[in-house]
Motif scaffolding. Structure first.
Motif, short mmCIF file in Angstrom:
data_model
loop_
_atom_site.label_atom_id
_atom_site.label_comp_id
_atom_site.label_asym_id
_atom_site.label_seq_id
_atom_site.Cartn_x
_atom_site.Cartn_y
_atom_site.Cartn_z
N GLN A 81 0.85 -1.19 0.00
CA GLN A 81 0.00 0.00 0.00
C GLN A 81 0.89 1.26 0.00
OE1 GLN A 81 -2.35 1.52 -1.02
NE2 GLN A 81 -4.11 0.98 0.24
N ALA A 82 0.34 2.35 -0.51
CA ALA A 82 1.11 3.59 -0.58
C ALA A 82 1.21 4.24 0.80
CB ALA A 82 0.41 4.56 -1.53
N PRO A 83 2.30 4.95 1.06
CA PRO A 83 2.38 5.71 2.31
C PRO A 83 1.46 6.93 2.25
CG PRO A 83 4.33 6.09 0.98
CD PRO A 83 3.50 5.10 0.24
N GLU A 84 1.23 7.51 3.40
CA GLU A 84 0.32 8.66 3.55
C GLU A 84 0.62 9.76 2.52
OE1 GLU A 84 -2.17 8.25 5.49
OE2 GLU A 84 -2.95 10.25 5.03
N GLU A 85 1.89 10.07 2.36
CA GLU A 85 2.28 11.14 1.44
C GLU A 85 1.77 10.88 0.02
OE1 GLU A 85 6.53 11.67 1.20
OE2 GLU A 85 6.35 13.17 -0.39
N GLY A 86 1.76 9.61 -0.36
CA GLY A 86 1.28 9.24 -1.69
C GLY A 86 -0.18 9.61 -1.88
N PHE A 87 -0.99 9.30 -0.89
CA PHE A 87 -2.42 9.63 -0.98
C PHE A 87 -2.64 11.14 -0.92
CE2 PHE A 87 -2.87 5.22 0.56
CZ PHE A 87 -3.66 4.75 -0.48
N GLU A 88 -1.92 11.77 0.00
CA GLU A 88 -2.13 13.20 0.24
C GLU A 88 -1.84 14.00 -1.03
OE1 GLU A 88 -0.96 17.02 0.88
OE2 GLU A 88 0.73 15.67 1.32
N LYS A 89 -0.68 13.72 -1.65
CA LYS A 89 -0.29 14.47 -2.86
C LYS A 89 -1.19 14.13 -4.04
CE LYS A 89 4.53 15.75 -2.43
NZ LYS A 89 5.91 15.33 -2.67
N THR A 90 -1.47 12.84 -4.21
CA THR A 90 -2.29 12.44 -5.36
C THR A 90 -3.66 13.10 -5.27
OG1 THR A 90 -1.14 10.33 -5.36
CG2 THR A 90 -3.14 10.45 -6.68
N LEU A 91 -4.25 13.07 -4.07
CA LEU A 91 -5.58 13.67 -3.90
C LEU A 91 -5.54 15.16 -4.20
CD1 LEU A 91 -7.21 12.17 -0.70
CD2 LEU A 91 -8.04 12.09 -3.05
N LEU A 112 -2.43 10.55 -14.42
CA LEU A 112 -2.36 9.52 -13.39
C LEU A 112 -2.08 8.20 -14.11
CD1 LEU A 112 -2.71 8.58 -10.44
CD2 LEU A 112 -5.17 8.38 -10.88
N ALA A 113 -0.83 7.75 -14.04
CA ALA A 113 -0.43 6.53 -14.76
C ALA A 113 -0.49 5.35 -13.80
CB ALA A 113 0.98 6.69 -15.33
N LEU A 114 -1.37 4.42 -14.09
CA LEU A 114 -1.61 3.29 -13.19
C LEU A 114 -1.07 2.01 -13.82
CD1 LEU A 114 -5.29 4.27 -12.37
CD2 LEU A 114 -3.29 4.66 -10.93
N ASP A 115 -0.01 1.49 -13.24
CA ASP A 115 0.60 0.24 -13.74
C ASP A 115 0.94 0.33 -15.22
OD1 ASP A 115 0.47 -1.38 -11.38
OD2 ASP A 115 -1.69 -1.51 -11.68
N MET A 152 6.22 9.31 -7.59
CA MET A 152 6.36 7.89 -7.93
C MET A 152 5.88 7.09 -6.73
SD MET A 152 8.02 6.57 -10.59
CE MET A 152 8.54 4.93 -11.03
N ILE A 153 4.88 6.25 -6.93
CA ILE A 153 4.34 5.49 -5.81
C ILE A 153 4.47 4.00 -6.11
CG2 ILE A 153 2.28 5.00 -4.44
CD1 ILE A 153 1.24 7.76 -5.15
N MET A 154 5.14 3.31 -5.20
CA MET A 154 5.24 1.86 -5.39
C MET A 154 4.12 1.23 -4.58
SD MET A 154 8.62 -0.45 -5.18
CE MET A 154 9.46 0.26 -6.57
N ALA A 184 2.57 19.46 -17.52
CA ALA A 184 1.68 18.44 -16.94
C ALA A 184 2.41 17.70 -15.83
CB ALA A 184 1.24 17.46 -18.02
N LYS A 185 1.71 17.51 -14.72
CA LYS A 185 2.29 16.69 -13.64
C LYS A 185 2.02 15.23 -13.95
CE LYS A 185 2.30 19.33 -9.35
NZ LYS A 185 1.61 20.59 -9.56
N ILE A 186 2.93 14.38 -13.47
CA ILE A 186 2.73 12.93 -13.67
C ILE A 186 2.80 12.22 -12.33
CG2 ILE A 186 3.56 10.84 -14.82
CD1 ILE A 186 4.93 12.64 -16.89
N VAL A 187 1.75 11.46 -12.04
CA VAL A 187 1.78 10.57 -10.87
C VAL A 187 1.84 9.14 -11.40
CG1 VAL A 187 0.56 9.75 -8.82
CG2 VAL A 187 0.39 12.16 -9.49
N ASN A 188 2.81 8.42 -10.93
CA ASN A 188 3.03 7.07 -11.41
C ASN A 188 2.81 6.07 -10.29
OD1 ASN A 188 4.01 5.59 -13.64
ND2 ASN A 188 5.41 7.32 -13.97
N VAL A 189 1.86 5.17 -10.46
CA VAL A 189 1.63 4.15 -9.44
C VAL A 189 1.88 2.79 -10.09
CG1 VAL A 189 0.04 3.27 -7.70
CG2 VAL A 189 -0.24 5.61 -8.57
N ALA A 190 2.86 2.09 -9.61
CA ALA A 190 3.21 0.81 -10.25
C ALA A 190 4.10 -0.02 -9.34
CB ALA A 190 3.93 1.07 -11.58
N LEU A 191 4.18 -1.28 -9.67
CA LEU A 191 5.05 -2.20 -8.92
C LEU A 191 6.18 -2.74 -9.77
CD1 LEU A 191 2.44 -4.45 -7.06
CD2 LEU A 191 3.95 -2.76 -6.03
N ASP A 192 6.16 -2.42 -11.06
CA ASP A 192 7.03 -3.18 -11.96
C ASP A 192 8.52 -2.94 -11.74
OD1 ASP A 192 6.11 -0.71 -13.03
OD2 ASP A 192 7.15 -1.21 -14.88
#
Ligand SMILES: Cc1ncc(C[n+]2csc(CCOP(=O)(O)OP(=O)(O)O)c2C)c(N)n1
Ligand SMILES: [Mg+2]
Length: 592
Positions: free
Chosen positions: A206-216, A285-288, A344-346, A316-324
């Motif tokens: 799961q993402a840390p708090e900062e990940g949710f706070e910034k993305t939101l 918002l780039a998801l996987d 960048m959110i793992m 443009a801002k980019i938020v990247n959520v991925a595990l790869d």
């Protein structure tokens, strides 16, 4: 299924019986094999100790088929089956399919035999040429782990670790090699299996708090947020949350089809419209999405140029959520171009998106943005309507064309499958079926190979159809001809194991993708473009796939050349598949 006569109360007596105990403990339903003496111990245990049930042997005529079948099964079912491949020779045949599974982040338990490693126990010649030190080296760069337990006692731990690594995200194939002597060792004492409940699957990242706070915050600040999704649809929770997120934000989704991510006919589905959508985005918002470059660029190959043209705006801002990034190796560069990001959110989107959604719904600011969101939704809706109109026009314009157009094939499929709960197990080279078939459910489109290795479509579709056997789902394989010719004997397996699957062979009688390349090169070099078909067309003789299917005992029809004949044949084929059998329809079609 061929159930073996069951031994009365089987008791593990031989090394390979323990492997079967483990396969059963992990509820592996099937094991695809081509037989071989290096796993004769395991083979005997599967049949005579395990009763050829859970796992049941699926006999394949090539190891590439065995592994691709397990690949398709994992895609459809979300859990692994096994494949057993004979020492160095079977493993070499299997390697292409293992690479496809690796690139597709899918778990397969590949088992192998070797040796005996104790050379004093070897038969002359054959045991020597079929033994390698260490066999797993052959595929080590594209499996998550490989192992060769040196004793029966070491077998359980090795298997449990392999299963856990294979199924932990990002998932992938593993290879376990069993020495012939280990398999054929008579057990002197009981080998106890540890309780599997002591080795639970790890909780998702799961993402840390900062990940949710910034993305939101960024999502709420953005005027035109755009969502790119590639592998989100591997989990139902992620698929559902993505749908809700797009709705709530009025954000369009561009599906990259690593998995099926977003309903085809949703007005916010702007897949294929990157050139109109991406330049407008102020937040991506780039998801996987492992290939962010490809997802945000125009791909033009005129004048032999390979480089894509970026479409993304500089601010443009980019938020990247991925595990790869967790599954990067130095051998193949399947990690793609280095991704840009402001954040960048793992995290696993299967848990990240539902939580993001929960928090977004609780945001007061969301209701203040209601009008803005409605307005941008209308703007994006215009692009969707234009896209839909273009698809409709194409369908109308090409309906009666001969050779039969691909869009006619899609139109007739929609007609023939009305009312069916269908799953698309594989697709054409261009992938336009992803626009014409109105998929809307989780995992309804399983997609093509991700390692780009041909020979995938039919066996992977059979694996998917095996996974769905008895579920009421109707499995459809849109099958390019060149890809099929690599692994065509998989049709025999379909018949032998009564796997219900409708395959529509798109016979353009060419490895057409390469014609396009030869044309580009000829143009750049100012050479005769008409030579582009040499070494590429699959003509003279034409392959009669209907007859080929019948050779294997499969219901086969075609080659169909008249557009008006298509629907009747498809309806007959659907009936065959609904009676629990495979069917194949060969359609002579346009190049694209
Ligand atoms: C194992 C393997 N060999 C060769 C290729 C190169 N290749 C990529 S696409 C293609 C043509 C595929 O032909 P077909 O499946 O009939 O699809 P079409 O392009 O005709 O629609 C080839 C040969 C490959 N990707 N994989
Ligand atoms: Mg072709």
């Amino acid at each position: 299924m061929v159930r073996a006569q069951k031994m009365e109360k089987p008791r593990a007596e031989w090394g390979s019986d323990i492997v079967v105990d483990l396969l059963k403990a992990f509820e592996i339903e099937y094991i695809a094999i081509n037989p071989g003496a290096t796993f004769r111990g395991l083979h005997d245990s599967l049949v005579n100790y395990g009763g050829n049930h859970a796992p049941e042997i699926v006999l394949c005529n090539h190891e590439e088929i065995a592994v691709a079948l397990a690949h398709g099964y994992a895609r459809a079912k979300g859990k692994p089956m096994a494949a057993a491949v004979h020492n160095v020779v079977g493993l070499q045949h299997a390697s292409m399919a293992i690479y496809n599974a690796w690139a597709d982040r899918l778990p397969i338990i590949v088992l192998g035999g070797t040796g005996p490693m104790d050379s004093a126990n070897r038969r002359p010649w054959i045991d020597w040429v079929h033994t390698a030190l260490v066999q797993g080296n052959l595929v080590r760069d594209f499996v998550k782990w490989d192992d060769q337990p040196a004793s029966v006692e070491a077998v359980p731990e090795s298997f449990i670790r392999a299963y856990r690594l294979a199924t932990t995200e990002p998932a992938g194939p593993v290879y376990i090699c069993y020495d012939g002597d280990v398999q054929e060792k008579r057990l002197e004492q009981e080998v106890s299996l540890p309780s599997l409940s002591r080795y639970p699957a790890p909780l998702p990242l799961q993402a840390p708090e900062e990940g949710f706070e910034k993305t939101l915050r960024w999502l709420l600040e953005a005027k035109k947020p755009v969502i790119l999704a590639d592998w989100v649809g591997r989990k139902e929770a992620g698929f559902n949350a993505l749908g809700e997120l797009a709705e709530l934000l009025g954000a369009p989704v561009l599906d990259q089809f690593g998995r099926f991510n977003f309903p085809v006919q949703h007005p916010l589905n702007l897949t294929g419209q990157a050139d109109k959508v991406i330049p407008q985005a102020d937040l991506i918002l780039a998801l996987d999405v492992p290939d962010l470059e490809g997802a945000t660029a125009r791909r033009a190959q005129e004048r032999g140029n390979r480089r894509a043209t970026p479409l993304i705006s500089a601010n443009a801002k980019i938020v990247n959520v991925a595990l790869d990034d967790l599954l990067v190796r130095a051998w193949a560069t399947d990690f793609n171009k280095l991704r840009e990001a402001d954040l960048m959110i793992m995290a696993d989107t299967g848990v990240f998106l539902p939580e993001l959604l929960r928090r977004l719904k609780a945001e007061k600011m969301l209701s203040e943005l209601k009008d803005d969101i409605a307005r941008r939704r209308t703007d994006w809706g215009q692009i969707y309507e234009a896209k839909k109109a273009a698809l409709d026009n194409e369908l109308k314009a090409e309906w009666d064309e001969k050779p039969i157009s691909m869009v006619r094939i899609y139109g007739e499929i929609n007609e023939a499958l009305k009312g069916e709960d269908w799953v698309l197990t594989n697709g054409s080279s261009q992938g336009k079926e992803n626009f014409y078939l109105p998929a809307c459910k989780f995992n309804q489109i399983l997609g093509k190979y991700k390692g780009g290795g041909l020979g995938y479509g039919m066996p992977a579709s059979l694996g998917a159809a095996l996974a769905h056997k008895g579920s009421g789902k109707f499995c459809l394989n849109i099958q390019p001809d060149g890809d099929l010719l690599f692994t065509v004997s998989s049709i025999w397996t379909a018949v032998h194991h009564q796997i219900p699957l409708l395959s529509i062979v798109c016979s353009n009688r060419s490895y057409f993708n390469d014609e396009e390349h030869q044309e580009r090169i000829a143009v750049v070099r100012n050479r005769p473009v008409e030579n582009k078909t040499i070494g590429i067309r699959i003509e003279d003789p034409n392959v009669d796939f209907g007859a080929m299917a019948r050779t294997y005992g499969c219901w086969g029809a075609g080659p169909i050349t008249e557009p008006k004949d298509l629907i009747k044949t498809l309806r007959e084929a659907v009936k065959v598949v609904k009676s629990g059998k495979p069917a194949l329809v060969d359609v002579v079609c346009q190049m694209r």
